[in-house]
Design a protein around this motif. Structure first.
Motif, PDB file in Angstrom:
ATOM      1  N   ASN A 148       0.827  -1.212   0.000  1.00 36.93           N
ATOM      2  CA  ASN A 148       0.000   0.000   0.000  1.00 36.93           C
ATOM      3  C   ASN A 148       0.858   1.259   0.000  1.00 36.93           C
ATOM      4  O   ASN A 148       0.543   2.243  -0.679  1.00 36.93           O
ATOM      5  CB  ASN A 148      -0.945   0.004   1.207  1.00 36.93           C
ATOM      6  CG  ASN A 148      -2.230  -0.747   0.961  1.00 36.93           C
ATOM      7  OD1 ASN A 148      -3.238  -0.182   0.552  1.00 36.93           O
ATOM      8  ND2 ASN A 148      -2.207  -2.051   1.211  1.00 36.93           N
TER       9      ASN A 148
ATOM     10  N   PRO B 290      -0.718   7.156  -4.203  1.00 37.56           N
ATOM     11  CA  PRO B 290      -1.942   7.572  -4.892  1.00 37.56           C
ATOM     12  C   PRO B 290      -1.814   8.967  -5.501  1.00 37.56           C
ATOM     13  O   PRO B 290      -0.951   9.760  -5.136  1.00 37.56           O
ATOM     14  CB  PRO B 290      -2.978   7.565  -3.768  1.00 37.56           C
ATOM     15  CG  PRO B 290      -2.175   7.890  -2.533  1.00 37.56           C
ATOM     16  CD  PRO B 290      -0.827   7.244  -2.734  1.00 37.56           C
ATOM     17  N   ASN B 291      -2.685   9.247  -6.452  1.00 36.96           N
ATOM     18  CA  ASN B 291      -2.860  10.585  -7.003  1.00 36.96           C
ATOM     19  C   ASN B 291      -4.353  10.763  -7.252  1.00 36.96           C
ATOM     20  O   ASN B 291      -5.127   9.804  -7.086  1.00 36.96           O
ATOM     21  CB  ASN B 291      -2.032  10.765  -8.286  1.00 36.96           C
ATOM     22  CG  ASN B 291      -2.395   9.770  -9.372  1.00 36.96           C
ATOM     23  OD1 ASN B 291      -3.545   9.643  -9.764  1.00 36.96           O
ATOM     24  ND2 ASN B 291      -1.400   9.031  -9.872  1.00 36.96           N
TER      25      ASN B 291
ATOM     26  N   THR C 152      -5.910   7.989  -9.528  1.00 38.10           N
ATOM     27  CA  THR C 152      -5.970   6.646  -8.958  1.00 38.10           C
ATOM     28  C   THR C 152      -6.939   6.583  -7.789  1.00 38.10           C
ATOM     29  O   THR C 152      -7.609   5.571  -7.583  1.00 38.10           O
ATOM     30  CB  THR C 152      -4.576   6.178  -8.507  1.00 38.10           C
ATOM     31  OG1 THR C 152      -4.046   7.088  -7.521  1.00 38.10           O
ATOM     32  CG2 THR C 152      -3.618   6.105  -9.681  1.00 38.10           C
ATOM     33  N   ARG C 153      -7.060   7.664  -7.035  1.00 36.54           N
ATOM     34  CA  ARG C 153      -8.027   7.690  -5.928  1.00 36.54           C
ATOM     35  C   ARG C 153      -9.453   7.607  -6.455  1.00 36.54           C
ATOM     36  O   ARG C 153     -10.314   6.942  -5.871  1.00 36.54           O
ATOM     37  CB  ARG C 153      -7.835   8.955  -5.085  1.00 36.54           C
ATOM     38  CG  ARG C 153      -6.603   8.924  -4.188  1.00 36.54           C
ATOM     39  CD  ARG C 153      -6.593  10.116  -3.247  1.00 36.54           C
ATOM     40  NE  ARG C 153      -5.432  10.111  -2.382  1.00 36.54           N
ATOM     41  CZ  ARG C 153      -5.342   9.417  -1.234  1.00 36.54           C
ATOM     42  NH1 ARG C 153      -6.361   8.664  -0.851  1.00 36.54           N
ATOM     43  NH2 ARG C 153      -4.242   9.480  -0.503  1.00 36.54           N
TER      44      ARG C 153
ATOM     45  N   GLN D 111     -10.076   4.053  -7.435  1.00 35.49           N
ATOM     46  CA  GLN D 111     -10.254   3.214  -6.255  1.00 35.49           C
ATOM     47  C   GLN D 111     -11.622   3.414  -5.630  1.00 35.49           C
ATOM     48  O   GLN D 111     -12.249   2.467  -5.145  1.00 35.49           O
ATOM     49  CB  GLN D 111      -9.147   3.508  -5.240  1.00 35.49           C
ATOM     50  CG  GLN D 111      -7.785   2.990  -5.671  1.00 35.49           C
ATOM     51  CD  GLN D 111      -6.711   3.269  -4.639  1.00 35.49           C
ATOM     52  OE1 GLN D 111      -6.661   4.339  -4.036  1.00 35.49           O
ATOM     53  NE2 GLN D 111      -5.819   2.313  -4.429  1.00 35.49           N
ATOM     54  N   ALA D 112     -12.098   4.650  -5.633  1.00 33.01           N
ATOM     55  CA  ALA D 112     -13.425   4.930  -5.089  1.00 33.01           C
ATOM     56  C   ALA D 112     -14.500   4.225  -5.907  1.00 33.01           C
ATOM     57  O   ALA D 112     -15.459   3.677  -5.350  1.00 33.01           O
ATOM     58  CB  ALA D 112     -13.673   6.437  -5.061  1.00 33.01           C
TER      59      ALA D 112
ATOM     60  N   HIS E 267     -12.003   6.518   2.214  1.00 32.50           N
ATOM     61  CA  HIS E 267     -10.578   6.798   2.270  1.00 32.50           C
ATOM     62  C   HIS E 267      -9.926   6.835   0.890  1.00 32.50           C
ATOM     63  O   HIS E 267      -8.712   6.920   0.778  1.00 32.50           O
ATOM     64  CB  HIS E 267      -9.871   5.766   3.151  1.00 32.50           C
ATOM     65  CG  HIS E 267     -10.133   5.956   4.609  1.00 32.50           C
ATOM     66  ND1 HIS E 267     -11.207   5.364   5.250  1.00 32.50           N
ATOM     67  CD2 HIS E 267      -9.507   6.700   5.553  1.00 32.50           C
ATOM     68  CE1 HIS E 267     -11.199   5.710   6.527  1.00 32.50           C
ATOM     69  NE2 HIS E 267     -10.189   6.510   6.732  1.00 32.50           N
ATOM     70  N   SER E 268     -10.749   6.766  -0.168  1.00 28.01           N
ATOM     71  CA  SER E 268     -10.213   6.860  -1.522  1.00 28.01           C
ATOM     72  C   SER E 268     -10.502   8.234  -2.109  1.00 28.01           C
ATOM     73  O   SER E 268      -9.649   9.104  -2.137  1.00 28.01           O
ATOM     74  CB  SER E 268     -10.819   5.757  -2.415  1.00 28.01           C
ATOM     75  OG  SER E 268     -10.486   4.482  -1.926  1.00 28.01           O
ATOM     76  N   PHE E 269     -11.710   8.423  -2.554  1.00 31.64           N
ATOM     77  CA  PHE E 269     -12.096   9.673  -3.202  1.00 31.64           C
ATOM     78  C   PHE E 269     -13.598   9.802  -2.985  1.00 31.64           C
ATOM     79  O   PHE E 269     -14.390   9.446  -3.868  1.00 31.64           O
ATOM     80  CB  PHE E 269     -11.765   9.606  -4.699  1.00 31.64           C
ATOM     81  CG  PHE E 269     -11.879  10.922  -5.429  1.00 31.64           C
ATOM     82  CD1 PHE E 269     -10.740  11.641  -5.765  1.00 31.64           C
ATOM     83  CD2 PHE E 269     -13.109  11.434  -5.791  1.00 31.64           C
ATOM     84  CE1 PHE E 269     -10.834  12.836  -6.458  1.00 31.64           C
ATOM     85  CE2 PHE E 269     -13.211  12.626  -6.486  1.00 31.64           C
ATOM     86  CZ  PHE E 269     -12.075  13.336  -6.818  1.00 31.64           C
TER      87      PHE E 269
ATOM     88  N   ALA F  15      -3.817   0.566  -8.995  1.00 30.04           N
ATOM     89  CA  ALA F  15      -4.675   1.178  -7.980  1.00 30.04           C
ATOM     90  C   ALA F  15      -6.022   0.465  -7.906  1.00 30.04           C
ATOM     91  O   ALA F  15      -6.536   0.197  -6.813  1.00 30.04           O
ATOM     92  CB  ALA F  15      -4.875   2.660  -8.285  1.00 30.04           C
TER      93      ALA F  15
ATOM     94  N   SER G 285      -7.438  -1.694  -4.775  1.00 30.42           N
ATOM     95  CA  SER G 285      -8.739  -1.380  -4.188  1.00 30.42           C
ATOM     96  C   SER G 285      -9.624  -2.617  -4.110  1.00 30.42           C
ATOM     97  O   SER G 285     -10.411  -2.769  -3.173  1.00 30.42           O
ATOM     98  CB  SER G 285      -9.433  -0.288  -5.002  1.00 30.42           C
ATOM     99  OG  SER G 285     -10.668   0.073  -4.416  1.00 30.42           O
TER     100      SER G 285
END
Length: 372
Positions: free
Chosen positions: A265, A270-271, A274-275, A278-279, A293-295, A354, A358
């Protein structure tokens, strides 16, 4: 009727589908068992055009390779607190690989499982393996159906708390591995190869998303007074990861897996893109904790496919959705919209990793905790 195991059973199917044979059945691809890199499974030798990309991503790929060796070693000696055998581990991995439909994984885990002696033919052993297989299939296919009763069922067939944590890490890892392998195939413009018969489940229900998430463990957390030096070291290493604050004492039941997972992890930085990916993955799988905790974009809550986003953001979400739902059908076509925006292979591979991570994290958080 009690199912019994026979010499030479075919590991490609589940135990209820086996039949007696006079000699051990050969795996579909025997050479798939003998490979140096048990994470990429020989892809690094077949991807000459991607060598520089894989070299640039060595820190994360080496962490994943170390995890594959840790979770699926050449031999494993069960103890009173860690009762999972190597057969249990590889059988679980094959079940998850079959759910994902990624042929390369199926070949590898089938070939490694084939020569191992199975459990005895007692009713207890059969019930235990059946429950493990059912749980692995459900968590790999539709995490939303996993609940506290699912964990209780594992406990009822003799799995300990460390066993259950390890089992969830095994399932999460293979889900992650399948999507990285599928992504590399897509970057090469090659098909992953489909396995027929798997219908993607619907996305998780949206209830609970948009509200402050809580993480309540379904297993008893490790107590400080009983923690070993290895467990305390793993917990200390995880302290900078804020989203692990509530989960770390549960995951510490398997400190080696916790350390390796946390290392991976940390190495996948992340950027915003990628967030977002992941969301989208967390929303599809139903993990409110991973989503937050992602986006935590409310636009994704009602529908991942119809979210009001910019065109580029929607293309990112579409890629994440395809790789999450049906990795076996992921192809270069899903990469083309972002390639047309002049995304390079490095940025695309970051996105693929990513989404894959996730898929692991969302299943892990959901299975071992979260308020339902």
């Amino acid at each position: 009727m009690e199912h019994r195991r026979y010499p030479g059973h075919n590991h490609w199917f589940y135990e209820s589908q086996t039949s007696p044979r006079n000699s051990q059945a050969a795996p579909l691809v025997p050479e798939a068992a003998h490979i140096d890199d048990r994470f990429l499974l020989g892809l690094q030798q077949e991807t000459s055009a991607l060598q520089s990309l894989l070299l640039d991503n060595q820190p994360a790929l080496l962490a994943a390779r170390d995890l594959s060796q840790l979770l699926f070693p050449d031999s494993s000696a069960p103890t009173l607190t860690h009762t999972l055998t190597l057969y249990d581990r590889l059988s679980t991995a094959l079940t998850v690989a079959q759910v994902t439909g990624v042929q390369r994984l199926c070949n590898h885990y089938s070939a490694r499982l084939n020569p191992l002696p199975g459990p005895d033919s007692s009713r207890e052993s059969n019930n235990r393996l059946t429950q493990i297989t059912q749980y692995a299939r459900q968590l790999a296919m539709q995490p939303e159906v996993i609940n506290a009763a699912s964990i209780t069922a594992l406990d009822a067939v003799g799995l300990t708390e460390p066993d259950i944590v390890t089992l969830n890490q095994l399932i999460g890892f293979v889900c992650y591995q399948a999507r990285v392998v599928a992504g590399i195939h897509a970057l090469q413009g090659l098909p992953v190869r489909w396995l027929p018969g798997i219908t993607p489940p619907p996305d998780a229900d949206s209830r609970g998303f948009g509200q402050p998430p809580s993480w309540l463990p379904t297993l008893k957390p490790l107590e400080l007074r009983y923690a070993s030096a290895e467990q305390l070291a793993a917990i200390t290493f995880c302290q900078p990861i804020t989203e692990l604050t509530d989960a770390v004492w549960v995951l510490a039941h398997d400190p080696a897996a916790l350390y390796g997972w946390a290392m991976l992890n940390q190495r996948l930085e992340p950027n915003p893109s990628t967030r977002l990916a992941q969301a989208a993955s967390a929303r599809i799988l139903g993990s409110r904790w991973a989503f937050q905790h992602s986006f935590p974009d409310d636009a994704l809550i009602a529908s991942v496919d119809e979210a009001e986003l910019s065109e580029e953001q929607q293309q990112i979400v579409t890629l994440a959705a395809q790789l999450t739902r049906t990795p076996e059908r992921f192809s270069a076509a899903q990469l083309q919209p972002l390639l047309s925006r002049e995304w390079d292979q490095s940025a695309l591979f970051d996105l693929i990793q990513a989404v894959a991570l996730s898929n692991w994290n969302s299943r892990l958080y959901f299975a071992l905790g979260e308020a339902r």
